[in-house]
Design a protein around this motif. Structure first.
Motif, PDB file in Angstrom:
ATOM      1  N   GLU A  61      11.690  30.009  73.201  1.00  0.00           N
ATOM      2  CA  GLU A  61      12.737  30.271  74.187  1.00  0.00           C
ATOM      3  C   GLU A  61      13.505  29.009  74.546  1.00  0.00           C
ATOM      4  OE1 GLU A  61      10.767  32.232  77.452  1.00  0.00           O
ATOM      5  OE2 GLU A  61      10.991  34.191  76.487  1.00  0.00           O
ATOM      6  N   GLY A  62      13.821  28.212  73.539  1.00  0.00           N
ATOM      7  CA  GLY A  62      14.619  27.013  73.728  1.00  0.00           C
ATOM      8  C   GLY A  62      13.850  25.773  74.127  1.00  0.00           C
ATOM      9  N   SER A  63      12.577  25.912  74.464  1.00  0.00           N
ATOM     10  CA  SER A  63      11.767  24.761  74.882  1.00  0.00           C
ATOM     11  C   SER A  63      10.796  24.376  73.774  1.00  0.00           C
ATOM     12  CB  SER A  63      10.981  25.087  76.158  1.00  0.00           C
ATOM     13  OG  SER A  63      11.860  25.394  77.219  1.00  0.00           O
ATOM     14  N   PRO A  64      10.589  23.084  73.541  1.00  0.00           N
ATOM     15  CA  PRO A  64       9.641  22.665  72.502  1.00  0.00           C
ATOM     16  C   PRO A  64       8.202  22.829  72.979  1.00  0.00           C
ATOM     17  CG  PRO A  64      10.543  20.745  73.618  1.00  0.00           C
ATOM     18  CD  PRO A  64      11.236  21.936  74.206  1.00  0.00           C
ATOM     19  N   ILE A  65       7.347  23.295  72.100  1.00  0.00           N
ATOM     20  CA  ILE A  65       5.914  23.351  72.419  1.00  0.00           C
ATOM     21  C   ILE A  65       5.100  22.552  71.405  1.00  0.00           C
ATOM     22  CG2 ILE A  65       6.031  25.545  73.649  1.00  0.00           C
ATOM     23  CD1 ILE A  65       5.047  26.947  71.155  1.00  0.00           C
ATOM     24  N   TYR A  66       5.769  22.020  70.400  1.00  0.00           N
ATOM     25  CA  TYR A  66       5.089  21.102  69.470  1.00  0.00           C
ATOM     26  C   TYR A  66       6.124  20.283  68.729  1.00  0.00           C
ATOM     27  CZ  TYR A  66       2.329  19.178  65.660  1.00  0.00           C
ATOM     28  OH  TYR A  66       1.720  18.311  64.778  1.00  0.00           O
ATOM     29  N   TYR A  67       5.791  18.998  68.550  1.00  0.00           N
ATOM     30  CA  TYR A  67       6.541  18.121  67.666  1.00  0.00           C
ATOM     31  C   TYR A  67       5.543  17.161  67.038  1.00  0.00           C
ATOM     32  CZ  TYR A  67       9.158  14.139  65.960  1.00  0.00           C
ATOM     33  OH  TYR A  67       9.628  13.139  65.162  1.00  0.00           O
ATOM     34  N   GLY A  68       5.615  17.033  65.728  1.00  0.00           N
ATOM     35  CA  GLY A  68       4.714  16.128  65.041  1.00  0.00           C
ATOM     36  C   GLY A  68       4.540  16.532  63.593  1.00  0.00           C
ATOM     37  N   PRO A  69       3.583  15.935  62.915  1.00  0.00           N
ATOM     38  CA  PRO A  69       3.330  16.289  61.518  1.00  0.00           C
ATOM     39  C   PRO A  69       2.956  17.763  61.387  1.00  0.00           C
ATOM     40  CG  PRO A  69       2.223  14.235  62.100  1.00  0.00           C
ATOM     41  CD  PRO A  69       2.729  14.821  63.371  1.00  0.00           C
ATOM     42  N   ALA A  70       3.482  18.405  60.374  1.00  0.00           N
ATOM     43  CA  ALA A  70       3.159  19.818  60.170  1.00  0.00           C
ATOM     44  C   ALA A  70       1.685  20.004  59.855  1.00  0.00           C
ATOM     45  CB  ALA A  70       4.022  20.386  59.042  1.00  0.00           C
ATOM     46  N   SER A  71       1.086  19.024  59.213  1.00  0.00           N
ATOM     47  CA  SER A  71      -0.316  19.142  58.797  1.00  0.00           C
ATOM     48  C   SER A  71      -1.288  19.119  59.964  1.00  0.00           C
ATOM     49  CB  SER A  71      -0.658  18.013  57.817  1.00  0.00           C
ATOM     50  OG  SER A  71      -0.406  16.746  58.419  1.00  0.00           O
ATOM     51  N   THR A  72      -0.870  18.611  61.119  1.00  0.00           N
ATOM     52  CA  THR A  72      -1.786  18.507  62.266  1.00  0.00           C
ATOM     53  C   THR A  72      -1.467  19.515  63.365  1.00  0.00           C
ATOM     54  OG1 THR A  72      -0.409  16.821  63.337  1.00  0.00           O
ATOM     55  CG2 THR A  72      -2.114  16.045  61.807  1.00  0.00           C
ATOM     56  N   ALA A  73      -0.560  20.438  63.112  1.00  0.00           N
ATOM     57  CA  ALA A  73      -0.156  21.385  64.154  1.00  0.00           C
ATOM     58  C   ALA A  73      -1.318  22.270  64.592  1.00  0.00           C
ATOM     59  CB  ALA A  73       1.012  22.239  63.661  1.00  0.00           C
ATOM     60  N   LEU A  74      -2.060  22.829  63.626  1.00  0.00           N
ATOM     61  CA  LEU A  74      -3.176  23.708  63.985  1.00  0.00           C
ATOM     62  C   LEU A  74      -4.245  22.940  64.743  1.00  0.00           C
ATOM     63  CD1 LEU A  74      -3.634  25.951  60.800  1.00  0.00           C
ATOM     64  CD2 LEU A  74      -2.315  26.392  62.877  1.00  0.00           C
ATOM     65  N   GLU A  75      -4.480  21.704  64.345  1.00  0.00           N
ATOM     66  CA  GLU A  75      -5.476  20.878  65.031  1.00  0.00           C
ATOM     67  C   GLU A  75      -5.065  20.631  66.483  1.00  0.00           C
ATOM     68  OE1 GLU A  75      -7.280  16.323  64.705  1.00  0.00           O
ATOM     69  OE2 GLU A  75      -6.247  17.239  62.988  1.00  0.00           O
ATOM     70  N   TYR A  76      -3.759  20.406  66.682  1.00  0.00           N
ATOM     71  CA  TYR A  76      -3.275  20.170  68.042  1.00  0.00           C
ATOM     72  C   TYR A  76      -3.471  21.412  68.908  1.00  0.00           C
ATOM     73  CZ  TYR A  76       0.047  20.151  71.892  1.00  0.00           C
ATOM     74  OH  TYR A  76       0.613  20.278  73.128  1.00  0.00           O
ATOM     75  N   PHE A  77      -3.064  22.563  68.437  1.00  0.00           N
ATOM     76  CA  PHE A  77      -3.187  23.775  69.253  1.00  0.00           C
ATOM     77  C   PHE A  77      -4.650  24.140  69.488  1.00  0.00           C
ATOM     78  CE2 PHE A  77       1.242  24.403  67.837  1.00  0.00           C
ATOM     79  CZ  PHE A  77       1.831  24.572  69.081  1.00  0.00           C
ATOM     80  N   SER A  78      -5.496  23.813  68.532  1.00  0.00           N
ATOM     81  CA  SER A  78      -6.930  24.044  68.744  1.00  0.00           C
ATOM     82  C   SER A  78      -7.450  23.149  69.862  1.00  0.00           C
ATOM     83  CB  SER A  78      -7.685  23.772  67.438  1.00  0.00           C
ATOM     84  OG  SER A  78      -9.068  23.966  67.616  1.00  0.00           O
ATOM     85  N   SER A  79      -6.907  21.920  69.950  1.00  0.00           N
ATOM     86  CA  SER A  79      -7.361  20.985  70.985  1.00  0.00           C
ATOM     87  C   SER A  79      -6.933  21.402  72.382  1.00  0.00           C
ATOM     88  CB  SER A  79      -6.827  19.581  70.678  1.00  0.00           C
ATOM     89  OG  SER A  79      -5.421  19.533  70.831  1.00  0.00           O
ATOM     90  N   VAL A  80      -5.871  22.226  72.465  1.00  0.00           N
ATOM     91  CA  VAL A  80      -5.416  22.672  73.784  1.00  0.00           C
ATOM     92  C   VAL A  80      -5.882  24.105  74.073  1.00  0.00           C
ATOM     93  CG1 VAL A  80      -3.432  21.127  73.817  1.00  0.00           C
ATOM     94  CG2 VAL A  80      -3.176  23.438  72.873  1.00  0.00           C
ATOM     95  N   GLY A  81      -6.828  24.589  73.266  1.00  0.00           N
ATOM     96  CA  GLY A  81      -7.450  25.871  73.550  1.00  0.00           C
ATOM     97  C   GLY A  81      -6.858  27.070  72.850  1.00  0.00           C
ATOM     98  N   TYR A  82      -6.085  26.840  71.805  1.00  0.00           N
ATOM     99  CA  TYR A  82      -5.482  27.969  71.092  1.00  0.00           C
ATOM    100  C   TYR A  82      -5.782  27.889  69.601  1.00  0.00           C
ATOM    101  CZ  TYR A  82      -2.984  29.005  75.389  1.00  0.00           C
ATOM    102  OH  TYR A  82      -2.677  29.325  76.685  1.00  0.00           O
ATOM    103  N   GLY A  83      -7.042  27.677  69.287  1.00  0.00           N
ATOM    104  CA  GLY A  83      -7.465  27.651  67.898  1.00  0.00           C
ATOM    105  C   GLY A  83      -7.882  29.041  67.442  1.00  0.00           C
ATOM    106  N   THR A  84      -8.167  29.155  66.161  1.00  0.00           N
ATOM    107  CA  THR A  84      -8.616  30.427  65.603  1.00  0.00           C
ATOM    108  C   THR A  84      -9.694  30.161  64.568  1.00  0.00           C
ATOM    109  OG1 THR A  84      -7.919  32.424  64.416  1.00  0.00           O
ATOM    110  CG2 THR A  84      -6.775  30.375  63.853  1.00  0.00           C
ATOM    111  N   SER A  85     -10.612  31.084  64.468  1.00  0.00           N
ATOM    112  CA  SER A  85     -11.738  30.915  63.541  1.00  0.00           C
ATOM    113  C   SER A  85     -11.467  31.535  62.182  1.00  0.00           C
ATOM    114  CB  SER A  85     -13.002  31.546  64.142  1.00  0.00           C
ATOM    115  OG  SER A  85     -12.772  32.933  64.412  1.00  0.00           O
ATOM    116  N   ILE A  86     -10.401  32.272  62.057  1.00  0.00           N
ATOM    117  CA  ILE A  86     -10.105  32.927  60.787  1.00  0.00           C
ATOM    118  C   ILE A  86      -9.016  32.142  60.051  1.00  0.00           C
ATOM    119  CG2 ILE A  86     -10.729  35.202  61.660  1.00  0.00           C
ATOM    120  CD1 ILE A  86      -7.771  35.810  61.998  1.00  0.00           C
ATOM    121  N   THR A  87      -8.970  32.335  58.743  1.00  0.00           N
ATOM    122  CA  THR A  87      -7.977  31.653  57.922  1.00  0.00           C
ATOM    123  C   THR A  87      -6.660  32.432  57.960  1.00  0.00           C
ATOM    124  OG1 THR A  87      -9.722  30.845  56.446  1.00  0.00           O
ATOM    125  CG2 THR A  87      -7.449  30.781  55.622  1.00  0.00           C
ATOM    126  N   VAL A  88      -5.621  31.766  58.433  1.00  0.00           N
ATOM    127  CA  VAL A  88      -4.321  32.423  58.548  1.00  0.00           C
ATOM    128  C   VAL A  88      -3.243  31.488  58.019  1.00  0.00           C
ATOM    129  CG1 VAL A  88      -4.965  33.834  60.536  1.00  0.00           C
ATOM    130  CG2 VAL A  88      -3.980  31.554  60.899  1.00  0.00           C
TER     131      VAL A  88
END
Length: 653
Positions: A278-305
């Motif tokens: 909605e026009g606001s950034p929620i992530y900026y950084g290397p694409a390879s570390t995006a999932l790791e970042y969201f997992s660190s803030v409580g939004y990780g997943t245990s399945i492969t997606v």
């Protein structure tokens, strides 16, 4: 891994293929392909650009609900972009990811210096603001492939090269450079095929996208911006397109692309990622570390997606642990809003502060020095235009002629005009001089038909090319004046040939004055009227830029001119008599009468009785005097309408 900023585009091996095409349009002669390390290619050395954007905010005003009685409409501001920050260096590929309506295209347009409106924040290119010279080093590929349907791939790229490459590069070098780009993008097989459009089949969607990229690659851009280059393509074609883009980035270019829903293969090709919600950034950084970042803030997943799928879910406010509930329709808008707020807070805490500090401490002096060296070595000009006005006019005129050479509409117009002329000639076959009513009616028909027919044709001229005009003008390809004259002059051969043929047929079949001088003068008056009518049609089309609205206004205008033309209504009430002086059909009708008759001519008004032509009601209502003034008034209309059309085009965005 990104290559050094000062590296050039790597060469690739090119295979020789046999070109097949269903149609054989006029081909542009090209030289055999040479290696990309040729001198002409190196003359376009890269200008390394580090792109920074800090706290970019963009708001637009939208209409709110108004009062029912007062008719007032309240205006509200809607935030499209809200504090987006980032940096892209030469050799990097930055992807902007987010749901539809998240502001990706708006941000990309802002980075390309093309966004109009209330934009705040700071966008710099090597720590400098956007300018004309930077525009020439920036390639912008729109989501929709805006191309001329009747040009071949080679013609499309060659005309672009002739407009966008400086005059210091010879024509042979431009042709060679086009061949290099065609081979680099894998378009050799279809280089002599037409682009195609809604009415006939041409090259494929993926090939069209590569042609659009090729148009920008011709200037060897240091900054390349692409708006959803894989939209509407199958996964294999999308993979090829992004592989090409990745290769271009690895050559030292700064590349930014928006993308809607990439596959996992495409996602892992990105160097950096900006995720918008909605026009606001929620992530900026290397694409390879995006999932790791969201997992660190409580939004990780245990399945492969697919990482992109997970990120888009988060941007929509859907947490991984409630995906199943969402699929069953149990999540609420309130829950999604809460997730977005948490992600935005996490971004401000974990990314935003560090990112802004990094940008403040960024030293781009090395890049600036490299850019100055490259600019000096390649004699980069700071002038706004890299080609002369005459060169632009010549290229645009040639391109317009080639594009319209296959238009079936032209054949239809020829049939219409010739058939009407023959039918009119049969109806007015050798009208006797005593039949003054029929002869005057024929003269009025000349003025009406060639006052309205060119107007309706000219109305379509600019609305049909609106998207192309916006695209090319935004890229700084040519001056508006060169386009305007080339586009209008390019239509003149057919616009003037048809009334000439019409006059030849109807004039002699109708039995008007059989005098060569009178015929030539009548023809010149008709052609003069055509130019004035065309001018009004161009003005209407340029002002409205909508075919339906323009044809509606043209219909009303022609109806008024028809009634006030001096033939149907002889005694117009004084309070509205001014209408006839706005009608060029009135002046054309009067001039044609002045060519055919003089004040001493007689006609047989009854058996054995002769009357002066000037006393005939349809002639008396307009008169046969002050013809020079009428010519000057029509000249003012011709120039005035075209000036209005030109000024209206300047406001087209």
């Amino acid at each position: 891994m990104a290559m050094p900023p000062n590296s050039v585009v790597p060469t690739t091996e090119h295979t020789t293929t046999t070109t097949t095409t269903s149609s054989k349009p006029m081909e542009v002669p090209v030289k055999p392909h040479h290696d990309a390390r040729s001198p002409s290619f190196l003359r376009l050395g890269l200008y390394p650009i580090t792109l920074k954007f800090e706290d970019v905010v963009y708001k637009v005003k939208i209409e709110g609900k108004g009062t029912c009685c007062g008719g007032e409409v309240s205006m509200k501001e809607k935030t499209i972009l809200n504090g987006v920050t980032g940096k892209v260096s030469p050799g990097e590929l930055l992807a902007m990811l987010g749901p539809s309506g998240s502001g990706k295209t708006t941000l990309l347009t802002a980075l390309g210096g093309r966004l109009k409106g209330k934009l705040s924040g700071k966008i710099t290119y090597n720590s400098r603001p956007f300018c004309g010279s930077m525009k020439r080093r920036t390639g912008f590929v729109t989501q929709d492939d805006v191309l001329y349907a009747h040009l071949t791939v080679t013609e499309t790229l060659l005309f672009t090269a002739m407009l966008r490459l400086p005059n210091s590069i010879s024509q042979d070098e431009k042709v060679e450079h086009v061949e290099q780009v065609i081979a680099e993008l894998g378009l050799t097989r279809c280089k002599n095929s037409m682009i195609g459009g809604p009415l006939f089949r041409g090259i494929s969607g993926g090939e069209k996208k590569r042609v659009s990229i090729g148009q920008e690659m011709l200037i060897n851009p240091s900054l390349l911006l692409l708006d959803e280059p894989t939209s509407g393509l199958d996964s294999t074609t999308a993979q090829r397109i992004l592989t090409t883009i990745k290769r271009l980035a690895s050559g030292g270019r700064t590349v930014v692309t928006t993308i809607h829903q990439p596959s996992s293969r495409l996602y892992h090709m990105f160097d950096k990622l900006v995720l918008l919600s909605e026009g606001s950034p929620i992530y900026y950084g290397p694409a390879s570390t995006a999932l790791e970042y969201f997992s660190s803030v409580g939004y990780g997943t245990s399945i492969t997606v697919n990482p992109a799928d997970l990120l888009l879910d988060l941007a929509n406010g859907i947490a991984p642990d409630v995906m199943q509930e969402h699929e069953q329709g149990e999540t609420t808008e309130k829950d999604q809003k809460l997730v977005r707020q948490k992600l935005h807070t996490a971004y401000e805490t974990n990314i935003s502060t560090r990112l802004k500090a990094d940008l403040c401490g960024l030293d781009v002096s090395n890049h600036i020095n490299q850019a100055k060296e490259v600019a000096t070595r390649n004699h980069v000009s700071s002038e706004q235009w890299c080609t002369s006005w005459c060169h632009q006019f010549h290229v645009l005129l040639l391109r317009g002629v080639r594009e319209r050479r296959f238009e079936p509409f032209n054949r239809l117009r020829i049939f219409q005009v010739i058939s009407v002329a023959i039918l009119g000639g049969l109806l007015w076959w050798h009208t006797p001089t005593s039949h003054i009513e029929d002869r005057v009616a024929m003269i009025f028909f000349f003025s009406v038909f060639w006052g309205f027919y060119p107007l309706y044709n000219a109305v379509f001229t600019f609305p049909q090319e609106r998207r192309m005009l916006i695209k090319e003008r935004s890229s700084g390809m040519y001056r508006l004046s060169s386009y305007f004259l080339a586009r209008t002059i390019g239509d003149l051969p057919l616009e003037l040939a048809l009334p000439t043929a019409f006059t030849f047929i109807l004039y002699w079949m109708g039995g008007l004055k059989a005098d060569p001088a009178t015929f030539v003068l009548s023809l010149l008056v008709v052609l003069y009227n055509v130019l004035v009518a065309q001018s009004l049609g161009l003005a209407i089309g340029a002002i409205l830029m909508d075919v339906k609205q323009a044809t509606t206004l043209a219909s009303v205008t022609t109806l008024v001119f028809l009634i006030a033309g001096g033939y149907y209504v002889k005694q117009i009430p004084p309070f509205i008599v001014w209408l006839k002086y706005l009608s060029y059909s009135y002046y054309c009708y009067k001039l044609l009468l002045g060519v055919q008759y003089n004040e001493n001519d007689l006609y047989e008004c009854s058996k054995g009785v002769h009357c002066h032509v000037v006393d005939f009601p349809a002639v008396k209502s307009v008169g046969l005097t002050n013809l020079t003034v009428d010519l000057l008034i029509m000249a003012m209309m011709l120039v005035g309408y075209r000036l209005v059309a030109y000024m209206a085009l300047q406001k087209v965005q």
